[in-house]
Design a protein around this motif. Structure first.
Motif, PDB file in Angstrom:
ATOM      1  N   ILE A 150       0.842  -1.203   0.000  1.00  0.00           N
ATOM      2  CA  ILE A 150       0.000   0.000   0.000  1.00  0.00           C
ATOM      3  C   ILE A 150       0.871   1.245   0.000  1.00  0.00           C
ATOM      4  O   ILE A 150       0.652   2.176  -0.775  1.00  0.00           O
ATOM      5  CB  ILE A 150      -0.966  -0.003   1.206  1.00  0.00           C
ATOM      6  N   ALA A 151       1.873   1.277   0.864  1.00  0.00           N
ATOM      7  CA  ALA A 151       2.747   2.444   0.987  1.00  0.00           C
ATOM      8  C   ALA A 151       3.486   2.731  -0.322  1.00  0.00           C
ATOM      9  O   ALA A 151       3.652   3.892  -0.701  1.00  0.00           O
ATOM     10  CB  ALA A 151       3.738   2.240   2.129  1.00  0.00           C
ATOM     11  N   GLN A 152       3.919   1.688  -1.024  1.00  0.00           N
ATOM     12  CA  GLN A 152       4.650   1.864  -2.281  1.00  0.00           C
ATOM     13  C   GLN A 152       3.767   2.456  -3.379  1.00  0.00           C
ATOM     14  O   GLN A 152       4.264   3.116  -4.290  1.00  0.00           O
ATOM     15  CB  GLN A 152       5.209   0.522  -2.764  1.00  0.00           C
ATOM     16  N   SER A 153       2.470   2.204  -3.305  1.00  0.00           N
ATOM     17  CA  SER A 153       1.555   2.636  -4.370  1.00  0.00           C
ATOM     18  C   SER A 153       0.582   3.718  -3.921  1.00  0.00           C
ATOM     19  O   SER A 153      -0.304   4.094  -4.696  1.00  0.00           O
ATOM     20  CB  SER A 153       0.750   1.434  -4.871  1.00  0.00           C
ATOM     21  N   GLU A 154       0.730   4.190  -2.715  1.00  0.00           N
ATOM     22  CA  GLU A 154      -0.251   5.094  -2.122  1.00  0.00           C
ATOM     23  C   GLU A 154      -0.589   6.300  -3.002  1.00  0.00           C
ATOM     24  O   GLU A 154      -1.755   6.667  -3.147  1.00  0.00           O
ATOM     25  CB  GLU A 154       0.252   5.573  -0.756  1.00  0.00           C
ATOM     26  N   ALA A 155       0.406   6.896  -3.622  1.00  0.00           N
ATOM     27  CA  ALA A 155       0.179   8.094  -4.432  1.00  0.00           C
ATOM     28  C   ALA A 155      -0.688   7.814  -5.658  1.00  0.00           C
ATOM     29  O   ALA A 155      -1.381   8.710  -6.144  1.00  0.00           O
ATOM     30  CB  ALA A 155       1.509   8.701  -4.860  1.00  0.00           C
TER      31      ALA A 155
END
Length: 104
Positions: free
Chosen positions: A44-49
């Motif tokens: 999630i953090a890697q793709s959050e943007a």
């Protein structure tokens, strides 16, 4: 309740897997639950943007991330996957201190 509120209520890996209606092997989850949840969080953090705000789309993306995180540990193990810092550290280091360098 909103999607985010639903997620806040989930406590265990099993809760997440059941919420997203994913089939799972309890023996895999039992051994790797924290690793699965951390990997899910990392995805999630890697793709959050790039994740849209639409709750239905977000739920589908999160479903795929959780399924992928779970499958990472079906095919591998925690030590190989190195999710947590303790597994990323190198071999223990030894240092040499000469007796002459010790000051009393």
């Amino acid at each position: 309740m909103s999607f985010e509120e639903d997620l806040e209520e989930l406590e265990s890996a099993e809760d997440f897997l059941q919420y997203f209606e994913l089939e799972y092997d309890q023996s895999v989850v039992h051994v790797n639950r924290l690793h699965i949840l951390q990997r899910f969080h990392d995805y999630i953090a890697q793709s959050e943007a790039s994740i849209p705000d639409d709750p239905d789309v977000k739920k589908e993306i999160y479903n795929k991330f959780l399924h992928r995180a779970y499958l990472d540990f079906v095919a591998s193990d925690a030590q190989t996957e190195k999710v947590f810092k303790v597994f990323k550290m190198g071999e223990p280091q030894t240092a040499f201190v000469a007796l002459g360098d010790i000051k009393l």
